[in-house]
Design a protein around this motif. Sequence first.
Motif, PDB file in Angstrom:
ATOM      1  N   GLU A   1       0.821  -1.208   0.000  1.00  0.00           N
ATOM      2  CA  GLU A   1       0.000   0.000   0.000  1.00  0.00           C
ATOM      3  C   GLU A   1       0.856   1.258   0.000  1.00  0.00           C
ATOM      4  O   GLU A   1       0.482   2.284  -0.577  1.00  0.00           O
ATOM      5  CB  GLU A   1      -0.925   0.013   1.225  1.00  0.00           C
ATOM      6  N   LEU A   2       2.037   1.196   0.682  1.00  0.00           N
ATOM      7  CA  LEU A   2       2.948   2.329   0.698  1.00  0.00           C
ATOM      8  C   LEU A   2       3.538   2.544  -0.691  1.00  0.00           C
ATOM      9  O   LEU A   2       3.606   3.676  -1.193  1.00  0.00           O
ATOM     10  CB  LEU A   2       4.064   2.088   1.721  1.00  0.00           C
ATOM     11  N   VAL A   3       3.996   1.461  -1.313  1.00  0.00           N
ATOM     12  CA  VAL A   3       4.572   1.557  -2.658  1.00  0.00           C
ATOM     13  C   VAL A   3       3.511   2.041  -3.649  1.00  0.00           C
ATOM     14  O   VAL A   3       3.808   2.799  -4.580  1.00  0.00           O
ATOM     15  CB  VAL A   3       5.156   0.196  -3.089  1.00  0.00           C
ATOM     16  N   LYS A   4       2.273   1.631  -3.430  1.00  0.00           N
ATOM     17  CA  LYS A   4       1.181   2.042  -4.323  1.00  0.00           C
ATOM     18  C   LYS A   4       1.036   3.557  -4.338  1.00  0.00           C
ATOM     19  O   LYS A   4       0.823   4.162  -5.405  1.00  0.00           O
ATOM     20  CB  LYS A   4      -0.128   1.385  -3.886  1.00  0.00           C
ATOM     21  N   LEU A   5       1.162   4.194  -3.184  1.00  0.00           N
ATOM     22  CA  LEU A   5       1.077   5.649  -3.118  1.00  0.00           C
ATOM     23  C   LEU A   5       2.167   6.296  -3.958  1.00  0.00           C
ATOM     24  O   LEU A   5       1.930   7.290  -4.656  1.00  0.00           O
ATOM     25  CB  LEU A   5       1.185   6.117  -1.666  1.00  0.00           C
ATOM     26  N   SER A   6       3.379   5.729  -3.894  1.00  0.00           N
ATOM     27  CA  SER A   6       4.497   6.264  -4.674  1.00  0.00           C
ATOM     28  C   SER A   6       4.250   6.095  -6.166  1.00  0.00           C
ATOM     29  O   SER A   6       4.529   7.000  -6.968  1.00  0.00           O
ATOM     30  CB  SER A   6       5.799   5.568  -4.262  1.00  0.00           C
TER      31      SER A   6
ATOM     32  N   ASP B   1      11.595  -5.452  -7.021  1.00  0.00           N
ATOM     33  CA  ASP B   1      11.209  -6.141  -5.791  1.00  0.00           C
ATOM     34  C   ASP B   1      12.256  -7.177  -5.371  1.00  0.00           C
ATOM     35  O   ASP B   1      12.307  -8.273  -5.913  1.00  0.00           O
ATOM     36  CB  ASP B   1       9.851  -6.810  -5.986  1.00  0.00           C
ATOM     37  N   ASP B   2      13.072  -6.815  -4.382  1.00  0.00           N
ATOM     38  CA  ASP B   2      14.043  -7.765  -3.834  1.00  0.00           C
ATOM     39  C   ASP B   2      13.409  -8.699  -2.817  1.00  0.00           C
ATOM     40  O   ASP B   2      14.071  -9.583  -2.281  1.00  0.00           O
ATOM     41  CB  ASP B   2      15.210  -7.009  -3.185  1.00  0.00           C
ATOM     42  N   GLY B   3      12.116  -8.483  -2.530  1.00  0.00           N
ATOM     43  CA  GLY B   3      11.420  -9.359  -1.595  1.00  0.00           C
ATOM     44  C   GLY B   3      10.730 -10.529  -2.278  1.00  0.00           C
ATOM     45  O   GLY B   3      10.230 -11.435  -1.603  1.00  0.00           O
ATOM     46  N   ARG B   4      10.685 -10.484  -3.629  1.00  0.00           N
ATOM     47  CA  ARG B   4      10.093 -11.578  -4.421  1.00  0.00           C
ATOM     48  C   ARG B   4       8.695 -11.927  -3.905  1.00  0.00           C
ATOM     49  O   ARG B   4       8.387 -13.084  -3.624  1.00  0.00           O
ATOM     50  CB  ARG B   4      11.008 -12.820  -4.394  1.00  0.00           C
ATOM     51  N   ARG B   5       7.830 -10.903  -3.801  1.00  0.00           N
ATOM     52  CA  ARG B   5       6.513 -11.094  -3.197  1.00  0.00           C
ATOM     53  C   ARG B   5       5.421 -11.122  -4.260  1.00  0.00           C
ATOM     54  O   ARG B   5       5.331 -10.194  -5.088  1.00  0.00           O
ATOM     55  CB  ARG B   5       6.232  -9.953  -2.213  1.00  0.00           C
ATOM     56  N   PRO B   6       4.589 -12.118  -4.246  1.00  0.00           N
ATOM     57  CA  PRO B   6       3.457 -12.161  -5.182  1.00  0.00           C
ATOM     58  C   PRO B   6       2.541 -10.950  -5.042  1.00  0.00           C
ATOM     59  O   PRO B   6       1.981 -10.476  -6.038  1.00  0.00           O
ATOM     60  CB  PRO B   6       2.726 -13.449  -4.782  1.00  0.00           C
ATOM     61  N   THR B   7       2.395 -10.434  -3.825  1.00  0.00           N
ATOM     62  CA  THR B   7       1.537  -9.263  -3.621  1.00  0.00           C
ATOM     63  C   THR B   7       2.092  -8.037  -4.344  1.00  0.00           C
ATOM     64  O   THR B   7       1.320  -7.218  -4.862  1.00  0.00           O
ATOM     65  CB  THR B   7       1.408  -8.945  -2.121  1.00  0.00           C
ATOM     66  N   MET B   8       3.427  -7.920  -4.382  1.00  0.00           N
ATOM     67  CA  MET B   8       4.024  -6.786  -5.072  1.00  0.00           C
ATOM     68  C   MET B   8       3.898  -6.940  -6.586  1.00  0.00           C
ATOM     69  O   MET B   8       3.675  -5.965  -7.312  1.00  0.00           O
ATOM     70  CB  MET B   8       5.495  -6.633  -4.667  1.00  0.00           C
ATOM     71  N   GLN B   9       4.034  -8.170  -7.058  1.00  0.00           N
ATOM     72  CA  GLN B   9       3.846  -8.425  -8.492  1.00  0.00           C
ATOM     73  C   GLN B   9       2.395  -8.139  -8.890  1.00  0.00           C
ATOM     74  O   GLN B   9       2.133  -7.568  -9.957  1.00  0.00           O
ATOM     75  CB  GLN B   9       4.219  -9.870  -8.828  1.00  0.00           C
ATOM     76  N   ALA B  10       1.461  -8.513  -8.031  1.00  0.00           N
ATOM     77  CA  ALA B  10       0.054  -8.232  -8.304  1.00  0.00           C
ATOM     78  C   ALA B  10      -0.207  -6.734  -8.327  1.00  0.00           C
ATOM     79  O   ALA B  10      -1.001  -6.234  -9.140  1.00  0.00           O
ATOM     80  CB  ALA B  10      -0.821  -8.907  -7.247  1.00  0.00           C
ATOM     81  N   LEU B  11       0.488  -5.992  -7.429  1.00  0.00           N
ATOM     82  CA  LEU B  11       0.338  -4.535  -7.420  1.00  0.00           C
ATOM     83  C   LEU B  11       0.815  -3.932  -8.739  1.00  0.00           C
ATOM     84  O   LEU B  11       0.163  -3.042  -9.296  1.00  0.00           O
ATOM     85  CB  LEU B  11       1.121  -3.936  -6.248  1.00  0.00           C
ATOM     86  N   ALA B  12       1.964  -4.424  -9.240  1.00  0.00           N
ATOM     87  CA  ALA B  12       2.491  -3.926 -10.514  1.00  0.00           C
ATOM     88  C   ALA B  12       1.479  -4.154 -11.637  1.00  0.00           C
ATOM     89  O   ALA B  12       1.251  -3.268 -12.477  1.00  0.00           O
ATOM     90  CB  ALA B  12       3.817  -4.600 -10.826  1.00  0.00           C
TER      91      ALA B  12
ATOM     92  N   GLU C   1      -1.770  -4.536 -11.285  1.00  0.00           N
ATOM     93  CA  GLU C   1      -2.930  -3.672 -11.028  1.00  0.00           C
ATOM     94  C   GLU C   1      -2.672  -2.236 -11.472  1.00  0.00           C
ATOM     95  O   GLU C   1      -3.552  -1.575 -12.041  1.00  0.00           O
ATOM     96  CB  GLU C   1      -3.259  -3.707  -9.531  1.00  0.00           C
ATOM     97  N   MET C   2      -1.436  -1.748 -11.213  1.00  0.00           N
ATOM     98  CA  MET C   2      -1.114  -0.359 -11.516  1.00  0.00           C
ATOM     99  C   MET C   2      -0.658  -0.154 -12.962  1.00  0.00           C
ATOM    100  O   MET C   2      -0.465   0.980 -13.394  1.00  0.00           O
ATOM    101  CB  MET C   2      -0.003   0.124 -10.569  1.00  0.00           C
ATOM    102  N   GLY C   3      -0.451  -1.252 -13.703  1.00  0.00           N
ATOM    103  CA  GLY C   3      -0.003  -1.140 -15.083  1.00  0.00           C
ATOM    104  C   GLY C   3       1.444  -0.705 -15.213  1.00  0.00           C
ATOM    105  O   GLY C   3       1.808  -0.002 -16.161  1.00  0.00           O
TER     106      GLY C   3
END
Length: 621
Positions: free
Chosen positions: A125-130, A151-162, A164-166
Motif C-alpha cells: 500500500e505504501l509503494v502504491k502511493l508512490s 522487488d528484492d522481496g520476491r513477493r506475489p503481492t508486489m507483483q500483483a500490485l504492478a 494492477e497499476m499497469g
Amino acid sequence: MDFYFKEFEHRKPPEPVPHSMPRELLYQYLATCNLTLGIWYLWWRWSFALNYDAMWFSFPLVFAESCAFIGSVLFTFNLWKTKDEPRKSPPHTINECVAADSPEAGEKRPISIDVFFPTYDEEPELVKLSIEDAQKIRYPHDIEMKIFILDDGRRPTMQALATEMGVEYITRDNNVGFKAGNLRNALEQTYGDFIVICDADTRPFPTILEHTMGYFRDPDVAWVQTPQWFFDLPEGERLPQWLGRKLGRWASGLGRGVERLYGPIKIGEDPFVNDPQMFYDVIQRRRNWVNASFCCGAGSIHRREAVMEAALRSYSEQISKEQSEIEKQIRKITKEKHVEKSVSDNLRQEIIFDTEFTPYKFHVSEDIYTSIVLHSDTERNWRSVMHPQVESKMLSPQDLQTWTVQRFKYSGGSIDIFMNDNPLFRKGMGLKQKLMYGASFWSNLSAIWNIIFLTCPIIYFFTSIAPVSAYDVTFYLHFIPYVLTAELAMMIGTWGVAGYKGKTNFLSFFPVNMRALWTVLRGQKISFPATPKERQDGTFGHLVIPQKIIFGLSLISMAFAWFCYFTGMFGSYSLGGLIFNSFWTINNMMAMWGMIAAAYWTPPPSAKKQEQGSEELEYGI
C-alpha cells in the motif's frame, strides 16, 4: 491501510532560500575574519597556553581544537558561495541531450525515461502511493516513461500490485549487493536514456521531469540531485497543551504564562533533527560552483550513459588493482623484477572471469561512490547539478532506533570510502572538488574530538586542573573574538535555515559515529538493513546510555565544582575557569538532552484530537 502520515498530506515543501549577494559577501568577510582569528588563537594555544604540568589533559584539548578548526576551514569553503545552475527548458528529443559527435546526434525520437522504485519489505500500500504519484508526472513534450517496481522481496503481492497499476515488475533470485545489486539487475533489463531513482516511499511531484531535464541539454551533466523533503516531520505540541495532557488542566495555565514571556514553545518538534534542508539547501547547493555536489540516491535523475561509463571505469580499475597486487606477490616469491607477459595476460583473464561488472558499486553508500567515480573521470569531465527546488516527498525515521540505523549506515559508508578508496588521492578530481569531498569525510571523524570536548569540562570540574595555562584575560581576549566571529559567520552563512539543533545533534551523535568508525577500522562491513517506514514500538533509552552518562557527569561535576569554590573544601578553582566551563557544560548538556528526549519521544495525539483538547482547555471543560 491507514498510514500515520495521512494527516500530513496537505503540507507543502519549503522554498529554496533566495540567494543574496550582499549577504554572501558579508559571510565571506566574517568567515575570513574567523579563520584569521582561528589561526591566531591556535598559534597562541600551541605556543603559550599549554598547561605543561598537565600535558595528559592539555594536549588532547588543543589537538581537538585543531581538528575542529580544520573542519571549520573545510566547512567555510563549502559555504563560500552559491551558484545555481541556470534552469533550461525541457528538451524535445534525445538529440538535444547528447554531444554533436554522439551516435544519437540528429535523432528526433522522444526521450525515454525509466523510473525505479527499489523495494524489499515495504508495505504494498505504501509503494502504491508512490506509484500513483509517479503516474502523475507530466512533461511538455512526447516522452516514453516506464515505471518499474524492483522487488528484492520476491513477493506475489508486489507483483500483483504492478499488474494492477499497469507498471513493470522486476525481481531476482538473490539479494547480492542489496539496493545496489537491485539497481544493477534493473539496468541490465531496461533501456531508458535516463533513470529516476526513488525509494519505496519517494512520492515524486508532477514537475520533477519538466523542472530537471533541461539541465541534461549539457551532454556532460551526468546526474541531477533534487532535495529530499520529509513531509511527515512532527510539528510538535504547544507547551500549554502538552502540560495539560501530561499533568492536568491546571498545568496548561502555567504553560500559557511561560509562552507569554518567552513566545511560542513546541515540545517534540522534529525530535530527531531529520529536517534535511540544511544539507540540501546549504551544503549540497553550494557545491555546484565547483562541480562537487554528490548523488544522494532518492530523488535523483541519472544519464544511463554516465552510469555505465562509470561502471566500466570502476570495473577496469578494480581488475588492474587486483592484478597489480597479485603480480606484486608473485615478484616477491620469485624474486623476479617482472612477471612474464603470458602469465600476466592469463592472470588478467582469470580476474576478469571472476569479477562481476557492477553498474552500481556494491557498497552501503553506492550513491556517493558512483559520484566519486564520475567526478574523477578524466576523459569525460562529467558534471553534477544540485537542483534547489524540492521535487518529491518522503518519510522520515519515526523513532530513535530507525534513526540510529540510518545514521550508522551513512556515517559508516562515508568512513569506509575515506579509509579504503579515498577520493583525495584519486586522479582526475580538482583540488576544490577534493576539498568538498574532504569536508564530508572529515565531519564523519568528528566523534574523536567531540568526545574530548564533552569530557574536558567534566575533568576540570572534578580535579580543578585547567587544560590551559590560565583562564585569565589573555585567554578570553584570544577565545571570545574567535568564537563570536564563528557564530556570526555561521548565522549569516546559513541564513534562512535553522542551524542550532543541527549543531547540537552533531555533538550528541558521537556514540553512533564512533561505532561506525570502530567497525570500519576493524575491517568489518557496514550492513545494508532497509530502513523501516513505520514507527517501531516502545522507547529506546538503551541507545542513549553514553549521552545519559555525559549529561549526568556534567551536571554532578558542575555542582561539585561550584560547591567546592564557595566552601573552599577542595581544589583551587578560578572564577573565570568556572564560568567558562559552566557555559561549555550547559551547551553539552543541552545537546545530550535533545538526544535523550528523542529516545523517549512518542507521537502526540492526532491533529484532530489535539485541536479538540485545545478547545477543552480554552473553555475550561
